[in-house]
Design an enzyme around this catalytic site. Sequence first.
Site, mmCIF file in Angstrom:
data_model
loop_
_atom_site.group_PDB
_atom_site.id
_atom_site.type_symbol
_atom_site.label_atom_id
_atom_site.label_comp_id
_atom_site.label_asym_id
_atom_site.label_seq_id
_atom_site.Cartn_x
_atom_site.Cartn_y
_atom_site.Cartn_z
ATOM 1 N N HIS A 56 4.403 2.775 20.325
ATOM 2 C CA HIS A 56 4.201 3.524 21.370
ATOM 3 C C HIS A 56 3.277 2.685 22.210
ATOM 4 O O HIS A 56 2.413 1.821 21.887
ATOM 5 C CB HIS A 56 3.477 5.052 21.187
ATOM 6 C CG HIS A 56 3.192 5.718 22.449
ATOM 7 N ND1 HIS A 56 2.373 5.494 23.081
ATOM 8 C CD2 HIS A 56 3.819 6.817 22.690
ATOM 9 C CE1 HIS A 56 2.267 6.501 24.064
ATOM 10 N NE2 HIS A 56 3.195 7.138 24.021
ATOM 11 N N ASP A 100 -1.684 4.970 13.770
ATOM 12 C CA ASP A 100 -1.446 5.836 14.886
ATOM 13 C C ASP A 100 -0.683 7.086 14.350
ATOM 14 O O ASP A 100 0.354 6.939 14.000
ATOM 15 C CB ASP A 100 -0.504 5.052 15.878
ATOM 16 C CG ASP A 100 -0.170 6.167 17.012
ATOM 17 O OD1 ASP A 100 0.473 5.663 18.017
ATOM 18 O OD2 ASP A 100 -0.100 7.228 16.868
ATOM 19 N N GLN A 109 2.455 11.406 15.592
ATOM 20 C CA GLN A 109 3.573 12.125 15.237
ATOM 21 C C GLN A 109 3.665 12.342 13.784
ATOM 22 O O GLN A 109 4.442 13.092 13.395
ATOM 23 C CB GLN A 109 4.946 11.125 15.690
ATOM 24 C CG GLN A 109 5.066 10.824 17.073
ATOM 25 C CD GLN A 109 5.468 12.150 18.003
ATOM 26 O OE1 GLN A 109 5.485 13.223 17.634
ATOM 27 N NE2 GLN A 109 4.962 11.978 19.331
ATOM 28 N N LYS A 152 -0.508 17.702 20.023
ATOM 29 C CA LYS A 152 0.864 17.601 19.405
ATOM 30 C C LYS A 152 0.909 18.468 18.199
ATOM 31 O O LYS A 152 1.750 18.518 17.388
ATOM 32 C CB LYS A 152 0.920 16.065 18.914
ATOM 33 C CG LYS A 152 0.881 15.026 20.031
ATOM 34 C CD LYS A 152 1.684 13.868 20.033
ATOM 35 C CE LYS A 152 1.573 12.851 21.032
ATOM 36 N NZ LYS A 152 2.441 13.065 22.035
ATOM 37 N N CYS A 170 7.660 5.914 26.331
ATOM 38 C CA CYS A 170 6.523 5.077 26.067
ATOM 39 C C CYS A 170 6.690 3.974 25.131
ATOM 40 O O CYS A 170 5.670 3.747 24.315
ATOM 41 C CB CYS A 170 5.330 5.655 26.113
ATOM 42 S SG CYS A 170 5.056 7.001 27.402
HETATM 43 C C1 LIG Z 1 3.299 7.494 18.188
HETATM 44 C C2 LIG Z 1 2.442 7.888 19.498
HETATM 45 N N1 LIG Z 1 1.265 7.253 19.698
HETATM 46 C C3 LIG Z 1 0.575 7.712 20.701
HETATM 47 C C4 LIG Z 1 1.035 8.703 21.701
HETATM 48 C C5 LIG Z 1 -0.116 8.927 23.001
HETATM 49 O O1 LIG Z 1 -0.643 10.411 22.641
HETATM 50 P P1 LIG Z 1 -1.416 10.975 23.681
HETATM 51 O O2 LIG Z 1 -1.823 12.436 23.231
HETATM 52 O O3 LIG Z 1 -0.972 10.804 25.092
HETATM 53 O O4 LIG Z 1 -2.874 9.965 23.627
HETATM 54 C C6 LIG Z 1 2.186 9.324 21.533
HETATM 55 C C7 LIG Z 1 2.733 10.435 22.531
HETATM 56 N N2 LIG Z 1 3.934 10.485 22.789
HETATM 57 C C8 LIG Z 1 4.533 11.379 23.606
HETATM 58 C C9 LIG Z 1 4.095 11.012 24.974
HETATM 59 S S1 LIG Z 1 4.837 9.654 25.632
HETATM 60 C C10 LIG Z 1 6.114 11.316 23.449
HETATM 61 O O5 LIG Z 1 6.665 11.869 24.392
HETATM 62 O O6 LIG Z 1 6.513 10.634 22.688
HETATM 63 C C11 LIG Z 1 2.940 8.797 20.553
HETATM 64 O O7 LIG Z 1 4.120 9.538 20.310
#
Ligand SMILES: Cc1ncc(COP(=O)(O)O)c(CN[C@@H](CS)C(=O)O)c1O
Length: 406
Positions: A117, A194, A197, A220, A360
């Site tokens: 991401h 990370d 997910q 999430k 992203c």
């Molecule tokens: C693997 C991974 N790593 C980082 C992020 C960012 O998470 P934040 O809570 O925004 O900081 C995400 C968030 N992906 C969302 C928003 S782009 C998706 O629709 O897939 C992610 O999936």
Amino acid sequence: MRDNFATDFPLLKQMVNHEHLVYLDSAATSQMPEQVMAAITDFKKTDNANVHRGVYTLAQRATERYEGVREQVAAWIGASDAREIVFTKGTTEGLNWLARSLKIHQGDKIVLTMMEHHSNIVPWQQVAHRLGAELVYIEMTPDFQLDMADAQRKIDGRTAVVATTLVSNVLGTVTPVRELAHLAHRNGAVIVGDGAQAVPHMPIDVKQLELDYLTFSGHKMLGPNGIGVLWGKKALLDDLDPVEFGGEMISEVGLNETTFKPTPWKFEAGTQNITGVIGLGAAIDYLQMVGWKQIQQNNQQLVQQALTALAKIPGLEIYGKPTDMVQTGIISFNLAGIHPHDVATALDMQGIAVRAGHHCAQPLMKALGVPATCRASFYLYNTTTDVTRFVDALVATKEFFTNGIS
Ligand SMILES: Cc1ncc(COP(=O)(O)O)c(CN[C@@H](CS)C(=O)O)c1O
């Protein structure tokens, strides 16, 4: 044991475009159950006060609840010590802090994967540019896995950091993070996970995975947004400098010099998202009430039902490996000849909410050879009826774009 939790989620009861909402974008953000909402409201009604700052009863109660969630999160991910839990805004902030704090030098390698991401790419790019470090990416295999032979070639004695997603937000791929940790440690590097997910969908034990750092987001995993966690081994966090400064993270402030509080409080400058922390704790309570067995069985049942039905739709391409997707609830797909945004718009007109775009993950889109995909992502509040509605709407969408309005 209950087998349908949708009734706990008020948002899911609404109609969208004259159809009952089917929410299939939990990978972007999950929905919040009544129980989490009630916990937040109860806190604001009874215990709301700033933490670590007051000697009065209310402030003590707020501090106890705030630090109680720190203990709860530590147990949730198998951390050795609650002081290894740092509250952040979310996954992105935790990754930025690490990129700015880790000891990286000119000529070092930062090894990422092609599945990352942007939150686990762009912070490292800034460091690489600023310090003259080299960014290297582990390639993917044709069946959407990490190429571990490539990983073995690229993770070497010049590697300072290996940063990898535990689960791809596009493919649903579950990466072999423990193997990557072994490669990193064998070469004197640290490994950053990370978990955005992964943490919502599977039990995570940071010791068993042999991680050094892990970041994830509350929104999430049924919690509020604006709250997340950076976990790190205590000795490593002790050695990291904070990157945000101000009240509460200090021990003593002189005119020119300041000493900081110990880990984790040195990383929590200013008034924290106390309400978010309470919500995160309530989200963990709810997930523990449901239990991993039900969460994972539901993901598996819904994704298998969807994949079986989607396989019958001519021109539909799926990106990911079924054995991964059933674990993480993520299905990325495209309908030949129809732009993903058109597909998602047509689905929305039928009450179905999916994501469309690059998610992203633009380098991954390029590696897949597509500008964008549609993505349906399931969670514990989705049902078999949701899957049927989703597939029927997709068939109708294909019909509409192929033969016009029937
Ligand atoms: C693997 C991974 N790593 C980082 C992020 C960012 O998470 P934040 O809570 O925004 O900081 C995400 C968030 N992906 C969302 C928003 S782009 C998706 O629709 O897939 C992610 O999936």
